[in-house]
Design an enzyme around this catalytic site. Structure first.
Site, PDB file in Angstrom:
ATOM      1  CD1 TRP A 189     -22.535 -17.406  22.724  1.00 22.97           C
ATOM      2  CD2 TRP A 189     -22.080 -18.032  20.615  1.00 22.97           C
ATOM      3  NE1 TRP A 189     -21.209 -17.772  22.660  1.00 22.97           N
ATOM      4  CE2 TRP A 189     -20.907 -18.156  21.390  1.00 22.97           C
ATOM      5  CE3 TRP A 189     -22.034 -18.349  19.261  1.00 22.97           C
ATOM      6  CZ2 TRP A 189     -19.701 -18.601  20.841  1.00 22.97           C
ATOM      7  CZ3 TRP A 189     -20.828 -18.794  18.718  1.00 22.97           C
ATOM      8  CH2 TRP A 189     -19.681 -18.925  19.511  1.00 22.97           C
ATOM      9  CD  GLU A 230     -25.458 -19.740  24.095  1.00 26.99           C
ATOM     10  OE1 GLU A 230     -25.965 -19.475  22.984  1.00 26.99           O
ATOM     11  OE2 GLU A 230     -25.002 -20.861  24.388  1.00 26.99           O
ATOM     12  CE  LYS A 232     -17.671 -21.120  23.956  1.00 26.82           C
ATOM     13  NZ  LYS A 232     -18.058 -21.848  22.759  1.00 26.82           N
ATOM     14  CG  ASP A 263     -24.246 -23.872  26.140  1.00 32.80           C
ATOM     15  OD1 ASP A 263     -23.573 -24.759  26.700  1.00 32.80           O
ATOM     16  OD2 ASP A 263     -24.485 -23.884  24.909  1.00 32.80           O
ATOM     17  CG  HIS A 266     -21.412 -21.483  26.969  1.00 38.74           C
ATOM     18  ND1 HIS A 266     -22.033 -20.615  26.115  1.00 38.74           N
ATOM     19  CD2 HIS A 266     -21.018 -22.527  26.197  1.00 38.74           C
ATOM     20  CE1 HIS A 266     -22.041 -21.114  24.883  1.00 38.74           C
ATOM     21  NE2 HIS A 266     -21.433 -22.284  24.919  1.00 38.74           N
ATOM     22  CG  HIS A 290     -28.277 -23.265  24.289  1.00 37.31           C
ATOM     23  ND1 HIS A 290     -27.429 -22.579  23.451  1.00 37.31           N
ATOM     24  CD2 HIS A 290     -29.532 -23.026  23.828  1.00 37.31           C
ATOM     25  CE1 HIS A 290     -28.138 -21.940  22.541  1.00 37.31           C
ATOM     26  NE2 HIS A 290     -29.420 -22.176  22.747  1.00 37.31           N
ATOM     27  CG  ASP A 298     -19.151 -25.062  24.749  1.00 37.59           C
ATOM     28  OD1 ASP A 298     -20.098 -25.711  25.209  1.00 37.59           O
ATOM     29  OD2 ASP A 298     -19.278 -24.226  23.836  1.00 37.59           O
ATOM     30  CG  ASP A 300     -21.401 -27.934  22.080  1.00 37.10           C
ATOM     31  OD1 ASP A 300     -22.394 -27.598  22.747  1.00 37.10           O
ATOM     32  OD2 ASP A 300     -20.532 -27.128  21.701  1.00 37.10           O
ATOM     33  CG  ASP A 330     -25.776 -25.500  21.663  1.00 40.81           C
ATOM     34  OD1 ASP A 330     -25.536 -26.029  20.561  1.00 40.81           O
ATOM     35  OD2 ASP A 330     -25.225 -24.451  22.054  1.00 40.81           O
TER      36      ASP A 330
HETATM   37  C1  RNT Z   1     -21.619 -21.711  21.131  1.00 43.10           C
HETATM   38  C2  RNT Z   1     -22.977 -21.539  21.690  1.00 43.10           C
HETATM   39  C3  RNT Z   1     -24.071 -21.410  20.684  1.00 43.10           C
HETATM   40  C4  RNT Z   1     -23.936 -22.382  19.527  1.00 43.10           C
HETATM   41  C5  RNT Z   1     -25.159 -22.476  18.655  1.00 43.10           C
HETATM   42  C6  RNT Z   1     -24.877 -23.161  17.375  1.00 43.10           C
HETATM   43  O1  RNT Z   1     -20.675 -22.001  22.068  1.00 43.10           O
HETATM   44  O2  RNT Z   1     -23.269 -22.564  22.561  1.00 43.10           O
HETATM   45  O3  RNT Z   1     -25.295 -21.526  21.300  1.00 43.10           O
HETATM   46  O4  RNT Z   1     -23.600 -23.651  19.960  1.00 43.10           O
HETATM   47  O5  RNT Z   1     -25.706 -21.241  18.510  1.00 43.10           O
HETATM   48 ZN    ZN Z   2     -25.280 -22.694  23.298  1.00 47.34          ZN
END
Ligand code: RNT
Ligand code: ZN
Length: 422
Positions: A189, A230, A232, A263, A266, A290, A298, A300, A330
């Site tokens: 990523w 990955e 986003k 993810d 994303h 993720h 995003d 998290d 994640d």
């Molecule tokens: C970032 C991505 C990525 C990170 C990790 C730490 O937006 O989601 O995967 O969160 O690699």
């Molecule tokens: Zn991620």
């Protein structure tokens, strides 16, 4: 504490209730054992890493918020935290490391210099625990990423640096998989993108494609490592364009036989990853997930048992995709006890899979195919309040980990004895 007797009584009733709709709970308990969720090590230290003493997450539109005490500051602390987390989870897990978490022995090793030796102690650690490892190049929190570009950089020196980093990370991943006897998923990523309206979108994507081709040039056996990419949609400070968009990586993955990493944070807020699984799997062999909980962006947040996570688990289980989907987490919440956050999120994901496995899918599909849509919706609603929790508790007890709310006290004790002394 939940007594063994109560757990068994509740399970016996639940078993009967599920049997009445054609679901064999004993078989489900065997099946859930095959699920190994990959634990993202970075929940223990807010994506800081061990490159320098007090390293902090920087750049790329990812952020942690909060300063709850007790964050892991050393490799020993992180390992202790991971052991604690795993002692509160039923089933097997994998561990997902980032390149910044090497065992650098107090020396500064730049990203284009890392080698297997910096991760050997992790490999040994995982071997002792009979776990697999997954890995990630760290293309952020670095001066050479400060201008917002890494693999798509127009600065040739920087671009080469990041290509070298990814190459090395893939070699390390292959060695991890080889030594541990289970393929290591290496995820790439990058944060690359622009805050304001770019003109040369195409130029950056041409460079990213070229860099990926170079970084992926060395081939490794699938039994050792697998590459994932990955995408986003945007990040804070990278609002106008992300070079590695979903279209870009889906195309790249299909053409080059790579895994696509989805993810949950994303995509646009009304898109759900659960819906993407069966689409992507028509065209790629495997996926990496993720699992996270985006709130407005995003963000998290800690994973909870919500409909988005449930759809992901249900889609995987309904279609028997467990062998083609690598499930990783994640999220990184620094505002609450980090070990607590970790355990809540992982148990929520595990519960979603358990619920999915307790679904009488065949009869639901029959209703659907017969056009009985009222009956389908009614059954789905009733399933939501079936006694899955009794099956969960029984699973936890069988695995020797706390059932129900009992893990809360365990984490409070760990906070008192360990985290508060850091
Ligand atoms: C970032 C991505 C990525 C990170 C990790 C730490 O937006 O989601 O995967 O969160 O690699
Ligand atoms: Zn991620």
């Amino acid at each position: 504490m939940k007594s063994k007797e109560l757990i068994e009584k509740a399970y016996a009733i639940a078993k009967e209730e599920y049997a009445a709709i054609g679901v064999d709970t004993d078989a489900v308990l065997k099946k859930i054992d095959k699920l190994a969720i990959s634990l993202h090590c970075w929940q223990t230290d807010d994506v800081g890493g061990f490159e320098t003493p007090d390293a902090e997450l920087g750049g790329g539109g990812i952020q942690t918020t909060g300063n709850y005490p007790g964050k892991a500051g050393t490799i020993e602390e992180m390992r202790a935290d991971l052991d604690k987390v795993m002692s509160l989870l039923p089933g097997k897990q994998r561990l997902n490391l980032h390149a910044i978490y090497g065992d650098f022995g107090g020396e500064f090793v730049d990203r284009d210099q890392i080698e297997v030796k910096h991760f050997q102690s992790w490999i040994d650690w995982a071997k002792e625990r009979k776990m697999g490892l997954d890995f990630n190049a760290t293309c952020f929190s670095h001066p050479k990423a400060d201008d917002g570009f890494t693999l798509s950089s127009k600065n040739e020196e920087n671009r080469k640096f990041w290509v070298e980093h990814v190459k090395r990370c893939r070699a390390i991943s292959a060695e991890m998989g080889k030594q541990l006897g289970t393929p290591c998923v290496h995820n790439t990523w990058i944060p690359d993108g622009t805050k304001d309206i770019p003109v040369d979108r195409n130029g950056y994507r041409v460079i990213l494609k070229k860099s990926l081709d170079e970084a992926f040039a060395d081939e490794y056996p699938k039994e050792y490592m697998k590459d994932a990419v990955e995408s986003k949609v945007f990040g804070i400070g990278v609002e106008s364009m992300t070079v590695g968009s979903h279209d870009f990586y889906l195309g790249y993955a299909i053409k080059n036989n790579k895994l696509i990493c989805l993810d949950s944070g994303h995509f646009h807020p009304t898109e759900v990853v659960g819906d993407k699984i069966s689409s992507c799997l028509q065209f790629v062999d495997e996926l990496l997930l993720h699992v996270t909980r985006p709130i407005r962006w995003d963000s998290d947040h800690v994973v909870t048992l919500n409909e988005d996570v449930q759809l992901i688990a249900s889609e995987i289980v309904r279609n028997d995709f467990l062998s083609r989907v690598n499930v990783g987490l994640d999220f990184f919440d620094a505002s609450i006890n980090r070990i607590g956050a970790y355990v809540i999120g992982t148990r929520a994901a595990q519960k979603a899979f358990l619920i999915a496995m307790l679904e009488p899918t065949k009869s639901l599909v029959e209703l659907e195919e017969a056009g009985k849509n009222f009956e389908r919706l009614a059954t789905l609603e009733e399933l939501k309040t079936m006694p899955f929790n009794a099956v969960w508790d029984y699973y936890c007890a069988k695995e020797g980990v706390p059932a129900g709310m009992d893990y809360i006290a365990d984490i409070q004790a760990y906070e008192k004895e360990v985290l508060s002394k850091r």
